[in-house]
Design a protein around this motif. Structure first.
Motif, PDB file in Angstrom:
ATOM      1  N   UNK A 115       0.840  -1.192   0.000  1.00  0.00           N
ATOM      2  CA  UNK A 115       0.000   0.000   0.000  1.00  0.00           C
ATOM      3  C   UNK A 115       0.877   1.245   0.000  1.00  0.00           C
ATOM      4  N   UNK A 116       0.605   2.132  -0.950  1.00  0.00           N
ATOM      5  CA  UNK A 116       1.306   3.412  -1.054  1.00  0.00           C
ATOM      6  C   UNK A 116       0.260   4.461  -1.417  1.00  0.00           C
ATOM      7  N   UNK A 117       0.653   5.727  -1.324  1.00  0.00           N
ATOM      8  CA  UNK A 117      -0.300   6.759  -1.715  1.00  0.00           C
ATOM      9  C   UNK A 117      -0.401   6.897  -3.223  1.00  0.00           C
ATOM     10  N   UNK A 118       0.745   6.972  -3.912  1.00  0.00           N
ATOM     11  CA  UNK A 118       0.717   7.305  -5.343  1.00  0.00           C
ATOM     12  C   UNK A 118       1.214   6.182  -6.229  1.00  0.00           C
ATOM     13  N   UNK A 119       2.474   5.794  -6.108  1.00  0.00           N
ATOM     14  CA  UNK A 119       3.008   4.799  -7.022  1.00  0.00           C
ATOM     15  C   UNK A 119       4.351   4.263  -6.585  1.00  0.00           C
ATOM     16  N   UNK A 120       4.886   3.370  -7.406  1.00  0.00           N
ATOM     17  CA  UNK A 120       6.167   2.719  -7.141  1.00  0.00           C
ATOM     18  C   UNK A 120       6.956   2.702  -8.444  1.00  0.00           C
ATOM     19  N   UNK A 121       8.159   3.251  -8.430  1.00  0.00           N
ATOM     20  CA  UNK A 121       8.964   3.235  -9.655  1.00  0.00           C
ATOM     21  C   UNK A 121       9.307   1.788 -10.009  1.00  0.00           C
ATOM     22  N   UNK A 122       9.514   1.493 -11.294  1.00  0.00           N
ATOM     23  CA  UNK A 122       9.667   0.096 -11.717  1.00  0.00           C
ATOM     24  C   UNK A 122      10.932  -0.564 -11.206  1.00  0.00           C
ATOM     25  N   UNK A 123      11.912   0.208 -10.750  1.00  0.00           N
ATOM     26  CA  UNK A 123      13.163  -0.372 -10.272  1.00  0.00           C
ATOM     27  C   UNK A 123      13.033  -1.033  -8.897  1.00  0.00           C
ATOM     28  N   UNK A 124      11.976  -0.722  -8.154  1.00  0.00           N
ATOM     29  CA  UNK A 124      11.837  -1.223  -6.787  1.00  0.00           C
ATOM     30  C   UNK A 124      10.971  -2.469  -6.729  1.00  0.00           C
ATOM     31  N   UNK A 125      11.369  -3.414  -5.887  1.00  0.00           N
ATOM     32  CA  UNK A 125      10.472  -4.499  -5.512  1.00  0.00           C
ATOM     33  C   UNK A 125       9.790  -4.123  -4.200  1.00  0.00           C
ATOM     34  N   UNK A 126       8.991  -5.014  -3.653  1.00  0.00           N
ATOM     35  CA  UNK A 126       8.236  -4.704  -2.442  1.00  0.00           C
ATOM     36  C   UNK A 126       9.173  -4.390  -1.281  1.00  0.00           C
ATOM     37  N   UNK A 127      10.180  -5.225  -1.081  1.00  0.00           N
ATOM     38  CA  UNK A 127      11.079  -5.039   0.055  1.00  0.00           C
ATOM     39  C   UNK A 127      11.811  -3.707  -0.023  1.00  0.00           C
TER      40      UNK A 127
END
Length: 274
Positions: A115-127
């Motif tokens: 769960x995040x507010x906006x987004x996750x850059x593609x370079x990151x995994x969950x951890x």
């Protein structure tokens, strides 16, 4: 029961009606709110009061409007036209509310959902997402808040690199978690466009459509993007459905066995877009 809820933005009455509709019990249930707790709506202080009153039964993420409130409170930013956080800033116990707010997380991984507010850059995994959020959370909760907050403003660096350090690193993390909508295939972020998915600027796409993103195998829930509309997939929940603009406050109840139930509370027009 577990509930994941989209942006509140100071809309206290819809929150109350949601809790009544689901017969929410702090002893039995848990509420996850995907950031932007305050601002633009009519009752930001009331929303904080309701959420804090739920105690450990509510996990509330920080969104860009929540960070804006902290920045205004420290003299780092001025109030914008349309801001409705004055009652918090003017409250005799304002420091208690601001301190509660800055203790909130930027990302949570629970019940099978990132769960995040906006987004996750593609370079990151969950951890990595959760770890980087933790770095910034420590700074927001630390003794040098007034020195840290000015460093979070700006659009650069627009692309994540594991070698980033200091203010560039933290700014990139905050921008991904609280502002991101569109990304290029290489992970470069774009912040000017606020249209829905069909309004992608040339060379960019919604962050969750970037090929090979490292959270593709995870389930991600986010808010922030009211023009995107509701997405209710096994691997993706977009839950900002424009409550503050007269849309709906949207929640998802997580059911045993991986199912979901959608709950939407109609909202009065609280403020005109702009």
């Amino acid at each position: 029961m577990i509930y994941i809820v989209g942006d509140l933005q100071g809309c206290g009455d819809p929150l109350d009606r949601l809790l009544q509709t689901v017969d929410f019990s702090p002893s039995r249930d848990h509420l996850y709110v995907l950031g932007d707790l305050v601002n633009r709506g009519p009752d930001s202080l009331g929303v904080l009061r309701r959420l804090r009153g739920l105690g450990a039964a509510a996990t509330c993420l920080l969104g860009n409007h929540d960070l804006h409130l902290l920045a205004v409170s420290q003299g780092v930013r001025k109030l914008h036209k349309g801001d409705t956080v004055g009652p918090i800033l003017d409250a005799p116990d304002r420091e208690a509310w601001l301190d509660w707010l800055r203790q909130r997380p930027l990302a949570v991984h629970a019940h099978g959902w990132l769960m995040v507010h906006a987004g996750v850059v593609p370079q990151w995994d969950v951890a990595q997402t959760v770890a980087l959020a933790g770095e910034v959370q420590a700074l927001l909760r630390g003794p040098d808040l007034a020195s840290f907050l000015p460093q979070m403003y700006g659009n650069e660096p627009a692309r994540w690199d594991d070698a980033l350090q200091g203010a560039d690193r933290w700014r990139c993390v905050i921008n991904s978690l609280t502002r991101l909508r569109f990304c290029a295939a290489d992970g470069t972020m774009e912040f000017a466009t606020k249209e829905g998915a069909g309004g992608s600027p040339e060379g960019y796409m919604p962050w969750f459509e970037v090929p090979g993103r490292r959270t593709a195998s995870a389930s991600v829930a986010f808010g922030h993007w009211s023009t995107l509309g509701l997405i209710n997939r096994d691997d993706l929940l977009a839950l900002d459905t424009g409550c503050v603009w007269g849309g709906h406050l949207t929640a998802v109840r997580l059911l045993e066995g991986g199912g979901r139930e959608l709950i939407q509370i109609p909202c009065p027009q609280a403020q005109k877009p702009g």
